[in-house]
Design a protein around this motif. Structure first.
Motif, PDB file in Angstrom:
ATOM      1  N   HIS A  73      -6.303   0.407   1.441  1.00 59.22           N
ATOM      2  CA  HIS A  73      -5.993  -0.583   2.310  1.00 59.22           C
ATOM      3  C   HIS A  73      -6.508  -0.953   3.150  1.00 59.22           C
ATOM      4  CE1 HIS A  73      -1.777  -0.512   0.472  1.00 59.22           C
ATOM      5  NE2 HIS A  73      -1.439   0.858   1.380  1.00 59.22           N
ATOM      6  N   PHE A  74      -7.670  -0.505   3.740  1.00 58.77           N
ATOM      7  CA  PHE A  74      -8.687  -0.269   4.797  1.00 58.77           C
ATOM      8  C   PHE A  74      -9.588  -1.120   4.859  1.00 58.77           C
ATOM      9  CE2 PHE A  74     -12.740   1.261   6.329  1.00 58.77           C
ATOM     10  CZ  PHE A  74     -12.667   1.456   7.388  1.00 58.77           C
ATOM     11  N   ARG A  75     -10.094  -1.042   3.117  1.00 61.62           N
ATOM     12  CA  ARG A  75     -11.545  -2.207   2.853  1.00 61.62           C
ATOM     13  C   ARG A  75     -10.322  -3.249   2.349  1.00 61.62           C
ATOM     14  NH1 ARG A  75     -15.281  -1.029  -0.213  1.00 61.62           N
ATOM     15  NH2 ARG A  75     -14.996  -2.897  -1.569  1.00 61.62           N
ATOM     16  N   LYS A  76      -9.658  -3.330   2.124  1.00 60.76           N
ATOM     17  CA  LYS A  76      -8.466  -4.690   1.991  1.00 60.76           C
ATOM     18  C   LYS A  76      -8.633  -5.360   2.792  1.00 60.76           C
ATOM     19  CE  LYS A  76      -4.628  -6.768  -0.093  1.00 60.76           C
ATOM     20  NZ  LYS A  76      -3.447  -7.519  -1.602  1.00 60.76           N
ATOM     21  N   ILE A  77      -8.102  -4.675   4.284  1.00 54.95           N
ATOM     22  CA  ILE A  77      -7.715  -5.239   5.458  1.00 54.95           C
ATOM     23  C   ILE A  77      -9.514  -5.543   6.168  1.00 54.95           C
ATOM     24  CG2 ILE A  77      -7.139  -4.958   7.665  1.00 54.95           C
ATOM     25  CD1 ILE A  77      -5.188  -2.955   6.324  1.00 54.95           C
ATOM     26  N   SER A  78     -10.140  -5.163   5.725  1.00 54.41           N
ATOM     27  CA  SER A  78     -11.696  -5.182   5.707  1.00 54.41           C
ATOM     28  C   SER A  78     -12.216  -6.330   5.823  1.00 54.41           C
ATOM     29  CB  SER A  78     -12.905  -3.446   6.224  1.00 54.41           C
ATOM     30  OG  SER A  78     -12.842  -3.723   4.531  1.00 54.41           O
ATOM     31  N   PHE A 125       1.201  -8.159   0.262  1.00 52.80           N
ATOM     32  CA  PHE A 125      -0.369  -7.039   0.897  1.00 52.80           C
ATOM     33  C   PHE A 125      -0.053  -6.288  -0.402  1.00 52.80           C
ATOM     34  CE2 PHE A 125      -0.757  -3.214   2.931  1.00 52.80           C
ATOM     35  CZ  PHE A 125      -2.146  -3.950   3.180  1.00 52.80           C
ATOM     36  N   GLY A 126       0.355  -5.573  -1.075  1.00 49.89           N
ATOM     37  CA  GLY A 126       0.403  -4.492  -1.644  1.00 49.89           C
ATOM     38  C   GLY A 126       0.175  -4.535  -3.243  1.00 49.89           C
ATOM     39  N   ASN A 127      -0.185  -5.964  -3.512  1.00 52.89           N
ATOM     40  CA  ASN A 127      -0.770  -5.924  -4.977  1.00 52.89           C
ATOM     41  C   ASN A 127      -1.974  -6.400  -4.944  1.00 52.89           C
ATOM     42  OD1 ASN A 127       1.791  -7.264  -5.048  1.00 52.89           O
ATOM     43  ND2 ASN A 127       1.281  -9.641  -5.578  1.00 52.89           N
ATOM     44  N   ASN A 128      -2.123  -6.301  -6.947  1.00 54.64           N
ATOM     45  CA  ASN A 128      -4.359  -5.649  -7.338  1.00 54.64           C
ATOM     46  C   ASN A 128      -4.199  -7.570  -7.484  1.00 54.64           C
ATOM     47  OD1 ASN A 128      -4.840  -2.871  -5.488  1.00 54.64           O
ATOM     48  ND2 ASN A 128      -3.073  -2.231  -8.027  1.00 54.64           N
ATOM     49  N   ASP A 129      -4.979  -7.319  -8.482  1.00 51.57           N
ATOM     50  CA  ASP A 129      -6.079  -8.782  -8.846  1.00 51.57           C
ATOM     51  C   ASP A 129      -4.243  -8.795  -9.925  1.00 51.57           C
ATOM     52  OD1 ASP A 129      -6.546 -10.513 -10.815  1.00 51.57           O
ATOM     53  OD2 ASP A 129      -8.949  -9.852 -11.644  1.00 51.57           O
ATOM     54  N   HIS A 143       2.353 -15.547   2.245  1.00 55.32           N
ATOM     55  CA  HIS A 143       1.774 -14.662   1.870  1.00 55.32           C
ATOM     56  C   HIS A 143       1.102 -14.175   2.327  1.00 55.32           C
ATOM     57  CE1 HIS A 143      -0.535 -12.666  -2.006  1.00 55.32           C
ATOM     58  NE2 HIS A 143       1.022 -13.302  -2.571  1.00 55.32           N
ATOM     59  N   PHE A 144       0.750 -13.084   2.019  1.00 51.96           N
ATOM     60  CA  PHE A 144      -0.732 -12.592   2.712  1.00 51.96           C
ATOM     61  C   PHE A 144      -2.040 -12.669   2.967  1.00 51.96           C
ATOM     62  CE2 PHE A 144      -4.064  -9.082   3.217  1.00 51.96           C
ATOM     63  CZ  PHE A 144      -3.476  -8.619   4.489  1.00 51.96           C
TER      64      PHE A 144
END
Length: 260
Positions: A73-78, A125-129, A143-144
C-alpha cells in the motif's frame, strides 16, 4: 395480563469478535505510513487499518506478513497523484493464523461501514492488476484510480542510479523488465524477441516515468503503443483508443487524451 416467560436468545460469535477487534484497534495510536514504521513490524499475520487525514479509509488483512502487505500500500500510494504519504497513518493487530478462517477484516469492515467509514474497501483501492479485459472499460468517477491516477512524474532514481557510468545503452527487453519492477504501479506489456536486439539509451538519473516511457516508445517498432491508464500502464503491438486512457506513447510521438 400475561407475562412473557420465554424468549429466543441468539449468540453471534462473529459480531462479538468484530466488536473486540474494533475495540483493540481503537486503543492504538495511528503511526505515519513510512518505511521506518513498516519495517519495525514483526513478520506475522494480522489485520490493519489505513487512515487518510485521520479518517479511517481502509481495513485489510495479511495472511502471512503485516509489513509485506502494508508496504504494498505504501508503494501504491507513493505513485499516485492528488494524495501524499504524509496524509497517511496506520494501525495493526497481530492475530493467530487460525483466526484467518473467520475473515477478521470482514468483521471490521462490517463494523465500520455502517458508520460511513472504510470507503477504500469499496472503490478499488485494494485491487491488483485488473487484467486485460478491464483495459477497455471506462473508470468510474468514484473509483480510486480516477480520484488518484498514477503519477507519471514519479522519479526512477532508484533504478537509474544502480547503473554504472559505462552503461550507456541497454537492450530494450532489459529496460522494460527493470522499469516494470521499480514502478509503484502495474506496467503490463507483451514481450517480443526483437526487443533483445533494440539498444536503448538510458534516461538521465533523475528521469521520471514519463520520460522513460518516451525513450522506450521512440524505439518501438511500428504499431506498438504504450498507454497510460488511470491506474496502470500497458504496452501492446496495436494502436488502440482506450476509453479511460490518459496518454498514448508511440514512435511517432506522445498524445495526451484525457485530463482530470
Amino acid at each position: 395480563m400475561s407475562l412473557e416467560n420465554h424468549a429466543e436468545f441468539k449468540l453471534s460469535i462473529t459480531k462479538a469478535l468484530g466488536d473486540q477487534l474494533a475495540a483493540a484497534l481503537k486503543k492504538l495510536t495511528p503511526a505515519p505510513l513510512s518505511m521506518e514504521n513498516i519495517r519495525s513490524l514483526r513478520s506475522l499475520p494480522g489485520v490493519y487499518q489505513l487512515y487518510k487525514d485521520e479518517d479511517l479509509v481502509y481495513v485489510g488483512k495479511a495472511d502471512r506478513s503485516l509489513p509485506q502487505r502494508i508496504e504494498k500500500h505504501f508503494r501504491k500510494i507513493s505513485g499516485r497523484t492528488n494524495i501524499s504519504l504524509n496524509q497517511m497513518t496506520f494501525t495493526c493487530l497481530y492475530v493467530d493464523e487460525d483466526f484467518g478462517a473467520v475473515a477478521p477484516e470482514r468483521l471490521l469492515i462490517n463494523e465500520h461501514r455502517g458508520q460511513g467509514q472504510v470507503p477504500w474497501n469499496y472503490n478499488g483501492f485494494g485491487n491488483n492488476d485488473p487484467g486485460k479485459r478491464r483495459d477497455t472499460t471506462e473508470v468510474d468517477e468514484g473509483h480510486f484510480d480516477h480520484e488518484h491516477p498514477i503519477d507519471l512524474n514519479f522519479k526512477l532514481t532508484e533504478l537509474l542510479t544502480q547503473r554504472t557510468s559505462t552503461d550507456v545503452t541497454v537492450p530494450l527487453s532489459l529496460l522494460l523488465q527493470e522499469i516494470k519492477t521499480h514502478l509503484p504501479y502495474v506496467f503490463r506489456y507483451q514481450a517480443a524477441r526483437e526487443f533483445d536486439d533494440i539498444a536503448v539509451e538510458l534516461p538521465s538519473v533523475d528521469a521520471t516515468a514519463d520520460e522513460a516511457l518516451r525513450v522506450i516508445a521512440a524505439q518501438l517498432p511500428d504499431k506498438w503503443q504504450i498507454t497510460a491508464l488511470p491506474g496502470y500502464v500497458i504496452m501492446y503491438p496495436k494502436a488502440e483508443d482506450y476509453p479511460s486512457a490518459r496518454r498514448h506513447y508511440r514512435n511517432t510521438g506522445v498524445v495526451d487524451v484525457w485530463q482530470q
